[in-house]
Design a protein around this motif. Structure first.
Motif, PDB file in Angstrom:
ATOM      1  N   ASP A 213       0.874  -1.194  -0.126  1.00 51.85           N
ATOM      2  CA  ASP A 213       0.078   0.116   0.243  1.00 51.85           C
ATOM      3  C   ASP A 213       1.053   1.289  -0.006  1.00 51.85           C
ATOM      4  N   VAL A 214       0.382   2.387  -0.431  1.00 47.36           N
ATOM      5  CA  VAL A 214       0.999   3.549  -0.432  1.00 47.36           C
ATOM      6  C   VAL A 214       0.726   4.348   0.908  1.00 47.36           C
ATOM      7  N   TRP A 215       1.540   4.706   1.597  1.00 46.72           N
ATOM      8  CA  TRP A 215       1.658   5.595   2.740  1.00 46.72           C
ATOM      9  C   TRP A 215       2.088   6.748   2.595  1.00 46.72           C
ATOM     10  N   ILE A 216       1.639   7.760   3.464  1.00 52.09           N
ATOM     11  CA  ILE A 216       1.991   9.273   3.864  1.00 52.09           C
ATOM     12  C   ILE A 216       2.631   9.546   4.973  1.00 52.09           C
ATOM     13  N   TRP A 217       3.532  10.099   5.023  1.00 49.53           N
ATOM     14  CA  TRP A 217       4.221  10.668   6.522  1.00 49.53           C
ATOM     15  C   TRP A 217       4.249  12.052   6.033  1.00 49.53           C
ATOM     16  N   THR A 218       3.887  13.016   7.171  1.00 44.69           N
ATOM     17  CA  THR A 218       3.736  14.292   6.962  1.00 44.69           C
ATOM     18  C   THR A 218       4.691  14.986   8.344  1.00 44.69           C
ATOM     19  N   GLU A 219       5.381  15.967   8.350  1.00 46.95           N
ATOM     20  CA  GLU A 219       6.271  16.268   9.356  1.00 46.95           C
ATOM     21  C   GLU A 219       5.520  16.753  10.579  1.00 46.95           C
ATOM     22  N   GLY A 220       5.745  16.482  11.748  1.00 47.46           N
ATOM     23  CA  GLY A 220       4.811  16.392  12.823  1.00 47.46           C
ATOM     24  C   GLY A 220       3.839  15.342  13.192  1.00 47.46           C
ATOM     25  N   ALA A 221       3.840  14.656  12.163  1.00 52.01           N
ATOM     26  CA  ALA A 221       2.508  13.570  12.371  1.00 52.01           C
ATOM     27  C   ALA A 221       2.911  12.312  12.221  1.00 52.01           C
ATOM     28  N   ARG A 222       2.251  11.371  12.303  1.00 44.89           N
ATOM     29  CA  ARG A 222       2.428   9.855  12.067  1.00 44.89           C
ATOM     30  C   ARG A 222       1.960   9.725  10.758  1.00 44.89           C
ATOM     31  N   ALA A 223       2.790   8.418  10.297  1.00 42.97           N
ATOM     32  CA  ALA A 223       2.383   7.994   8.792  1.00 42.97           C
ATOM     33  C   ALA A 223       1.017   7.275   8.848  1.00 42.97           C
ATOM     34  N   THR A 224       0.290   7.584   7.831  1.00 41.12           N
ATOM     35  CA  THR A 224      -1.031   7.064   7.444  1.00 41.12           C
ATOM     36  C   THR A 224      -1.253   6.398   6.170  1.00 41.12           C
ATOM     37  N   ALA A 225      -2.119   5.203   6.032  1.00 42.15           N
ATOM     38  CA  ALA A 225      -2.282   4.877   4.622  1.00 42.15           C
ATOM     39  C   ALA A 225      -3.004   5.691   3.678  1.00 42.15           C
ATOM     40  N   LEU A 226      -2.648   5.893   2.679  1.00 42.24           N
ATOM     41  CA  LEU A 226      -3.307   6.337   1.463  1.00 42.24           C
ATOM     42  C   LEU A 226      -4.551   5.511   0.933  1.00 42.24           C
ATOM     43  N   THR A 227      -3.721   4.206   0.647  1.00 38.29           N
ATOM     44  CA  THR A 227      -4.454   3.068  -0.105  1.00 38.29           C
ATOM     45  C   THR A 227      -4.442   2.000   1.054  1.00 38.29           C
ATOM     46  N   SER A 228      -5.318   1.019   0.847  1.00 38.96           N
ATOM     47  CA  SER A 228      -5.271   0.053   1.657  1.00 38.96           C
ATOM     48  C   SER A 228      -6.226  -1.233   1.074  1.00 38.96           C
ATOM     49  N   THR A 229      -6.369  -1.356  -0.190  1.00 38.51           N
ATOM     50  CA  THR A 229      -7.096  -2.385  -0.896  1.00 38.51           C
ATOM     51  C   THR A 229      -6.161  -3.358  -0.918  1.00 38.51           C
ATOM     52  N   ASP A 230      -6.955  -4.761  -0.930  1.00 35.61           N
ATOM     53  CA  ASP A 230      -6.135  -6.032  -1.456  1.00 35.61           C
ATOM     54  C   ASP A 230      -6.311  -6.148  -2.649  1.00 35.61           C
ATOM     55  N   ALA A 231      -7.143  -5.445  -3.884  1.00 35.75           N
ATOM     56  CA  ALA A 231      -7.063  -5.575  -4.863  1.00 35.75           C
ATOM     57  C   ALA A 231      -5.933  -5.425  -5.916  1.00 35.75           C
ATOM     58  N   ARG A 232      -5.020  -4.614  -5.409  1.00 38.88           N
ATOM     59  CA  ARG A 232      -3.757  -4.038  -5.962  1.00 38.88           C
ATOM     60  C   ARG A 232      -2.572  -4.146  -5.139  1.00 38.88           C
ATOM     61  N   ILE A 233      -1.396  -4.415  -5.773  1.00 41.65           N
ATOM     62  CA  ILE A 233      -0.342  -4.220  -4.979  1.00 41.65           C
ATOM     63  C   ILE A 233       0.491  -2.897  -5.492  1.00 41.65           C
ATOM     64  N   GLU A 234       0.245  -1.857  -4.759  1.00 44.03           N
ATOM     65  CA  GLU A 234       0.562  -0.548  -4.967  1.00 44.03           C
ATOM     66  C   GLU A 234       1.972  -0.240  -4.717  1.00 44.03           C
ATOM     67  N   ARG A 235       2.806   0.256  -5.836  1.00 47.30           N
ATOM     68  CA  ARG A 235       4.241   0.519  -5.428  1.00 47.30           C
ATOM     69  C   ARG A 235       4.958   1.740  -6.124  1.00 47.30           C
ATOM     70  N   HIS A 236       5.952   2.394  -5.875  1.00 47.06           N
ATOM     71  CA  HIS A 236       6.909   3.340  -6.668  1.00 47.06           C
ATOM     72  C   HIS A 236       5.947   4.414  -6.751  1.00 47.06           C
ATOM     73  N   PRO A 237       5.496   5.070  -5.547  1.00 45.72           N
ATOM     74  CA  PRO A 237       4.716   6.399  -5.450  1.00 45.72           C
ATOM     75  C   PRO A 237       5.452   7.623  -5.992  1.00 45.72           C
ATOM     76  N   SER A 238       4.579   8.523  -6.641  1.00 44.81           N
ATOM     77  CA  SER A 238       5.505   9.746  -7.025  1.00 44.81           C
ATOM     78  C   SER A 238       4.210  10.792  -7.061  1.00 44.81           C
ATOM     79  N   TRP A 239       4.707  12.313  -6.533  1.00 40.55           N
ATOM     80  CA  TRP A 239       3.775  13.294  -6.497  1.00 40.55           C
ATOM     81  C   TRP A 239       3.899  13.867  -7.821  1.00 40.55           C
TER      82      TRP A 239
END
Length: 263
Positions: A213-239
């Protein structure tokens, strides 16, 4: 029978709670739009946000995807040229390939002209499983306790993201010389404002990746999941250049874009 009902009830509520939590997570997950497919991996947004630079299986070749139409245009058909491929500020493509018997840093313009470019002197680099920062007073080692690789300087040049083989993603603040461990993950990518990192968090069975899954960390906060589906294997994120979207690939050779939302 009453005894069984009394003792099974908490277990039943536990299952129901798990199912409800899973349903809510799926309902709140942003919708990812498939923009291209065909054994494509490692998308990167162009500076104007209209195209994606991609490569093929095993980083073979370099292509561009027009986001609006999904058209895929291949530029190079060479082994592993996708490893170091990236967009330059003017929209041309930088990459490394063998020419005249040795690896060279090359640039491909929008018109298709390829020329050798001087290898930039990296301010941040990995060597011998350690991460080094080049400063005015010399080289500074900024990592220890793991085998580290793939450092990435933030766009504002104030922080460095890198990955430990056993410890996952870390962020180093250059001014304070402080290091933050984000947690398990690989492939960190900086947001344009240098405040957040998108990264992948994978699961494997000892041989193959079975989930990601793709996760996002923001300065001053904990990392959280952006995606959480079992239908895909998400890799190599880019903004995207404006920080509003993230592109990623899956295990089927497709490229997706998802809105980041308010974070």
């Amino acid at each position: 029978a009453n005894f069984m009902r009394l003792h099974l009830q908490p277990f039943s509520w536990c299952i129901l709670g798990t199912l409800l939590a899973s349903s809510l997570a799926s309902a709140n997950e942003p919708v990812a739009t498939e923009v291209a497919k065909g054994n494509l991996v490692a998308p990167q947004f162009s500076p104007d946000g209209t195209r994606l630079l991609v490569t093929g299986e095993r980083m073979h070749g370099i292509a561009e995807v027009t986001i609006a139409t999904g058209d895929v245009r291949w530029h190079l058909d060479e082994a592993r040229v996708g490893v170091h491929s990236h967009y330059l500020a003017d929209g041309s493509i930088g990459f490394r390939a063998k020419r005249a018997g040795r690896m060279r840093d090359l640039t491909r313009t929008a018109a298709g002209k390829i020329s050798e470019s001087p290898k930039p002197k990296a301010n941040v680099f990995a060597h011998g499983d350690k991460i080094y920062l080049r400063t005015a007073s010399g080289l500074e080692k900024i990592s220890s306790g793991d085998r580290f690789f793939a450092p990435k300087l933030s766009p504002d040049a104030t922080k460095i993201a890198f990955t430990g083989l056993a410890t996952g993603v870390h962020v180093y603040d250059i001014a304070s010389r402080s290091q933050t461990r984000i947690g398990a993950g690989t492939s960190p990518a900086w947001s344009p404002d240098s405040r957040s990192i998108a990264f992948e968090r994978t699961e494997d069975d000892g041989h193959n990746i079975v989930g990601s899954d793709v996760w996002i960390w923001t300065e001053g906060a904990r990392a959280t999941a952006l995606t959480s589906t079992d239908a895909r294997i998400e890799r190599h994120p880019s903004w995207s250049p404006d920080g509003s979207k993230i592109a990623f690939d899956n295990d089927k050779g497709s490229i997706f874009i998802v809105d980041v939302g308010d974070r």
